[in-house]
Design a protein around this motif. Structure first.
Motif, PDB file in Angstrom:
ATOM      1  N   LYS A  41       9.651  24.797   0.901  1.00  0.00           N
ATOM      2  CA  LYS A  41      10.520  25.398  -0.073  1.00  0.00           C
ATOM      3  C   LYS A  41      11.838  24.294  -0.252  1.00  0.00           C
ATOM      4  CE  LYS A  41       9.699  30.353   1.120  1.00  0.00           C
ATOM      5  NZ  LYS A  41      10.229  31.463   1.751  1.00  0.00           N
ATOM      6  N   LYS A  42      12.503  23.669   0.908  1.00  0.00           N
ATOM      7  CA  LYS A  42      13.324  22.853   0.988  1.00  0.00           C
ATOM      8  C   LYS A  42      12.943  21.387   0.231  1.00  0.00           C
ATOM      9  CE  LYS A  42      15.160  23.671   5.461  1.00  0.00           C
ATOM     10  NZ  LYS A  42      15.342  23.056   6.912  1.00  0.00           N
ATOM     11  N   ILE A  43      11.745  21.330  -0.143  1.00  0.00           N
ATOM     12  CA  ILE A  43      11.160  19.984  -0.829  1.00  0.00           C
ATOM     13  C   ILE A  43      11.279  20.243  -2.252  1.00  0.00           C
ATOM     14  CG2 ILE A  43       9.097  18.604  -1.591  1.00  0.00           C
ATOM     15  CD1 ILE A  43       8.370  18.889   1.599  1.00  0.00           C
ATOM     16  N   GLU A  44      10.829  21.619  -2.594  1.00  0.00           N
ATOM     17  CA  GLU A  44      10.909  22.014  -3.845  1.00  0.00           C
ATOM     18  C   GLU A  44      12.504  22.187  -4.502  1.00  0.00           C
ATOM     19  OE1 GLU A  44       7.706  25.244  -5.359  1.00  0.00           O
ATOM     20  OE2 GLU A  44       8.932  25.893  -3.645  1.00  0.00           O
ATOM     21  N   ARG A  45      13.360  22.596  -3.405  1.00  0.00           N
ATOM     22  CA  ARG A  45      14.876  22.471  -4.029  1.00  0.00           C
ATOM     23  C   ARG A  45      15.107  20.941  -4.058  1.00  0.00           C
ATOM     24  NH1 ARG A  45      14.904  26.962  -0.272  1.00  0.00           N
ATOM     25  NH2 ARG A  45      15.847  25.612   1.338  1.00  0.00           N
ATOM     26  N   GLY A  46      14.646  20.209  -3.152  1.00  0.00           N
ATOM     27  CA  GLY A  46      15.147  18.796  -3.284  1.00  0.00           C
ATOM     28  C   GLY A  46      14.617  18.008  -4.624  1.00  0.00           C
ATOM     29  N   THR A  47      13.728  18.451  -5.177  1.00  0.00           N
ATOM     30  CA  THR A  47      12.833  17.981  -6.511  1.00  0.00           C
ATOM     31  C   THR A  47      13.889  18.113  -7.435  1.00  0.00           C
ATOM     32  OG1 THR A  47      11.366  19.492  -6.890  1.00  0.00           O
ATOM     33  CG2 THR A  47      10.906  17.789  -5.801  1.00  0.00           C
ATOM     34  N   LYS A  48      14.848  19.280  -7.679  1.00  0.00           N
ATOM     35  CA  LYS A  48      15.602  19.630  -8.547  1.00  0.00           C
ATOM     36  C   LYS A  48      17.132  19.197  -8.537  1.00  0.00           C
ATOM     37  CE  LYS A  48      12.812  23.965  -8.688  1.00  0.00           C
ATOM     38  NZ  LYS A  48      12.886  25.388  -8.205  1.00  0.00           N
TER      39      LYS A  48
ATOM     40  N   THR B  63       0.761  -1.142   0.324  1.00  0.00           N
ATOM     41  CA  THR B  63       0.080  -0.001  -0.031  1.00  0.00           C
ATOM     42  C   THR B  63       0.818   1.205   0.042  1.00  0.00           C
ATOM     43  OG1 THR B  63      -0.187  -0.032   2.511  1.00  0.00           O
ATOM     44  CG2 THR B  63      -2.007  -1.121   0.993  1.00  0.00           C
ATOM     45  N   VAL B  64       2.174   1.444   0.563  1.00  0.00           N
ATOM     46  CA  VAL B  64       2.951   2.279   0.693  1.00  0.00           C
ATOM     47  C   VAL B  64       3.471   2.425  -0.584  1.00  0.00           C
ATOM     48  CG1 VAL B  64       4.814   3.489   1.751  1.00  0.00           C
ATOM     49  CG2 VAL B  64       3.339   2.131   3.271  1.00  0.00           C
ATOM     50  N   VAL B  65       4.084   1.184  -1.254  1.00  0.00           N
ATOM     51  CA  VAL B  65       4.523   1.334  -2.457  1.00  0.00           C
ATOM     52  C   VAL B  65       3.733   2.028  -3.587  1.00  0.00           C
ATOM     53  CG1 VAL B  65       5.331   0.069  -4.574  1.00  0.00           C
ATOM     54  CG2 VAL B  65       6.120  -0.351  -2.017  1.00  0.00           C
ATOM     55  N   ASN B  66       2.317   1.684  -3.549  1.00  0.00           N
ATOM     56  CA  ASN B  66       1.261   2.134  -4.336  1.00  0.00           C
ATOM     57  C   ASN B  66       1.034   3.658  -4.323  1.00  0.00           C
ATOM     58  OD1 ASN B  66      -0.895   0.310  -6.295  1.00  0.00           O
ATOM     59  ND2 ASN B  66       0.738  -0.836  -4.822  1.00  0.00           N
ATOM     60  N   SER B  67       1.042   4.105  -2.911  1.00  0.00           N
ATOM     61  CA  SER B  67       0.915   5.345  -2.713  1.00  0.00           C
ATOM     62  C   SER B  67       2.220   6.601  -2.989  1.00  0.00           C
ATOM     63  CB  SER B  67       0.740   5.564  -0.905  1.00  0.00           C
ATOM     64  OG  SER B  67      -0.248   5.089  -0.700  1.00  0.00           O
ATOM     65  N   ILE B  68       3.297   5.796  -3.037  1.00  0.00           N
ATOM     66  CA  ILE B  68       4.478   6.870  -3.100  1.00  0.00           C
ATOM     67  C   ILE B  68       4.921   6.639  -4.732  1.00  0.00           C
ATOM     68  CG2 ILE B  68       5.292   6.542  -0.857  1.00  0.00           C
ATOM     69  CD1 ILE B  68       7.379   5.036  -1.931  1.00  0.00           C
ATOM     70  N   GLU B  69       4.472   5.836  -5.456  1.00  0.00           N
ATOM     71  CA  GLU B  69       4.992   5.540  -6.791  1.00  0.00           C
ATOM     72  C   GLU B  69       4.489   6.870  -7.619  1.00  0.00           C
ATOM     73  OE1 GLU B  69       4.404   2.265 -10.164  1.00  0.00           O
ATOM     74  OE2 GLU B  69       2.891   2.174  -8.612  1.00  0.00           O
ATOM     75  N   GLY B  70       5.419   7.477  -8.434  1.00  0.00           N
ATOM     76  CA  GLY B  70       5.132   8.499  -9.362  1.00  0.00           C
ATOM     77  C   GLY B  70       5.295   9.751  -8.475  1.00  0.00           C
ATOM     78  N   CYS B  71       5.587   9.672  -7.372  1.00  0.00           N
ATOM     79  CA  CYS B  71       5.657  11.171  -6.453  1.00  0.00           C
ATOM     80  C   CYS B  71       7.083  11.851  -6.822  1.00  0.00           C
ATOM     81  CB  CYS B  71       5.606  10.979  -5.055  1.00  0.00           C
ATOM     82  SG  CYS B  71       3.823  10.507  -4.591  1.00  0.00           S
TER      83      CYS B  71
ATOM     84  N   VAL C 298      12.550   4.015  -0.725  1.00  0.00           N
ATOM     85  CA  VAL C 298      12.586   5.183  -1.635  1.00  0.00           C
ATOM     86  C   VAL C 298      13.711   5.223  -2.292  1.00  0.00           C
ATOM     87  CG1 VAL C 298      11.039   6.580  -0.013  1.00  0.00           C
ATOM     88  CG2 VAL C 298      13.434   6.745   0.298  1.00  0.00           C
ATOM     89  N   LYS C 299      14.848   4.772  -1.949  1.00  0.00           N
ATOM     90  CA  LYS C 299      16.067   4.462  -2.725  1.00  0.00           C
ATOM     91  C   LYS C 299      16.010   3.720  -3.822  1.00  0.00           C
ATOM     92  CE  LYS C 299      19.678   5.954   0.393  1.00  0.00           C
ATOM     93  NZ  LYS C 299      21.021   5.624   1.098  1.00  0.00           N
ATOM     94  N   LYS C 300      15.455   2.449  -3.588  1.00  0.00           N
ATOM     95  CA  LYS C 300      15.095   1.329  -4.460  1.00  0.00           C
ATOM     96  C   LYS C 300      13.967   1.735  -5.586  1.00  0.00           C
ATOM     97  CE  LYS C 300      14.865  -3.226  -5.728  1.00  0.00           C
ATOM     98  NZ  LYS C 300      16.161  -4.035  -5.932  1.00  0.00           N
ATOM     99  N   MET C 301      13.345   2.766  -5.483  1.00  0.00           N
ATOM    100  CA  MET C 301      12.138   3.117  -6.324  1.00  0.00           C
ATOM    101  C   MET C 301      12.732   4.513  -7.136  1.00  0.00           C
ATOM    102  SD  MET C 301       8.719   2.668  -4.292  1.00  0.00           S
ATOM    103  CE  MET C 301       7.555   3.307  -5.518  1.00  0.00           C
ATOM    104  N   GLY C 302      13.997   4.852  -6.585  1.00  0.00           N
ATOM    105  CA  GLY C 302      14.686   6.204  -7.142  1.00  0.00           C
ATOM    106  C   GLY C 302      13.890   7.530  -7.028  1.00  0.00           C
ATOM    107  N   LEU C 303      13.326   7.564  -5.666  1.00  0.00           N
ATOM    108  CA  LEU C 303      12.528   9.117  -5.374  1.00  0.00           C
ATOM    109  C   LEU C 303      13.504   9.653  -4.673  1.00  0.00           C
ATOM    110  CD1 LEU C 303       9.377   7.263  -4.547  1.00  0.00           C
ATOM    111  CD2 LEU C 303       9.850   8.248  -6.565  1.00  0.00           C
ATOM    112  N   HIS C 304      13.352  11.075  -4.809  1.00  0.00           N
ATOM    113  CA  HIS C 304      13.903  12.026  -3.980  1.00  0.00           C
ATOM    114  C   HIS C 304      13.304  12.092  -2.696  1.00  0.00           C
ATOM    115  CE1 HIS C 304      16.230  13.969  -7.496  1.00  0.00           C
ATOM    116  NE2 HIS C 304      14.919  14.240  -8.063  1.00  0.00           N
ATOM    117  N   PHE C 305      14.111  12.393  -1.699  1.00  0.00           N
ATOM    118  CA  PHE C 305      13.707  12.157  -0.249  1.00  0.00           C
ATOM    119  C   PHE C 305      14.443  12.938   0.765  1.00  0.00           C
ATOM    120  CE2 PHE C 305      16.575   8.884  -0.233  1.00  0.00           C
ATOM    121  CZ  PHE C 305      17.052   8.628   1.163  1.00  0.00           C
TER     122      PHE C 305
END
Length: 276
Positions: free
Chosen positions: A268-275, A168-176, A200-207
């Protein structure tokens, strides 16, 4: 931008962070994917105007065509079908709705029928959504998928995820675009934070990490973040006032404007983290 707020375990303050962040932004969409126990509405108090049932397909046997060969039961990996004394028994509560039994049946004797497992609720402008899984149902992923179909593309979406690191967590964060991992400075919190980080590292997501209930014991989390080069986004201190207000449905940002400023800075930190 889609921001997922998750934690390796329950009770770390995931909803405190997600709801406070939502309340600090001029506009956003809040999606409560903790379908077994959604509680974001307690703090954000939306006026829910729409309730849509979520349905899944489960098998049903047509005994006029069935020869009790048992192939449907053999192919089911979840033991949701049994063939006993030339009768096909279906256990809908443990069915995973995969449709394998329909494909396996050589006599076209298995058909699929709809079954309601929960609802998606929303307010009038769809800036607040929550899913509710019916009591006794084991699988919430169909509801999470329905919630994510309703994500608005023209505003920031904050997704309050289920606890843990399951499907359920994998489904929730997928594509974020970014994941906020909420933890606490306890052995259990530290253990489950490491699991969430691996996910989150396995899924290649910023965090990044938000440390809740911070105290003198917080070095455990600090040292881990430093050693793994993980961004520590914010600390929320262990506070009786915060806990007391939370028990009354009141968030820190509602009692102290400085907390609203801190959550604006978190965004703002999150916004910077996505870049990166």
């Amino acid at each position: 931008m889609k921001i997922a707020v998750l934690s390796g375990k329950g009770g770390t303050g995931k909803t405190t962070v997600s709801a406070s962040l939502a309340m600090s932004l001029p506009s956003c969409q809040y999606i409560d994917c903790d379908v077994e126990e959604p509680n974001g509405a307690i703090f954000l108090t939306p006026e829910l105007t729409e309730s849509v049932p979520v349905k899944v397909l489960i098998p049903e046997a047509d005994m006029s065509k069935c020869n009790a060969c048992g192939r449907c039961a053999k192919v089911c990996q979840f033991n949701a079908i049994a063939v006993v004394k030339s009768k096909v028994l279906v256990f809908p509560e443990i069915c995973h709705h995969c449709g394998a039994c329909v494909i396996a049946c050589p006599n076209d004797a298995i058909r699929e029928v709809e079954r309601v497992i929960g609802v998606v609720e929303t307010n009038e402008d769809h800036t607040f959504l929550q899913g509710k899984l019916n009591v006794g149902e084991p699988i919430g992923m169909p509801i999470i998928r329905e919630l994510k179909k309703r994500i608005k593309k023209d505003m920031t979406a904050i997704i309050d995820c289920p606890p843990g690191a399951s499907c359920t967590v994998v489904n929730s964060i997928e594509g974020c675009d970014y994941c906020v991992l909420v933890t606490e400075p306890t052995p259990f919190g530290f253990h489950d934070l490491k699991i969430a980080v691996k996910l989150v590292k396995k899924m290649g997501l910023h965090f990044g990490v938000v440390l809740n209930k911070a105290s003198d014991n917080s070095r455990l989390i600090h040292e881990f973040c430093e050693s793994e080069e993980i961004k520590l986004l914010m600390e929320i201190p262990f506070s009786q006032d915060i806990a007391r207000n939370y028990s009354r449905g009141i968030l820190p940002v509602q009692t102290n404007n400085s907390w609203k400023v801190k959550f604006e800075e978190l965004f703002k930190k999150i916004e910077r983290g996505t870049k990166k």
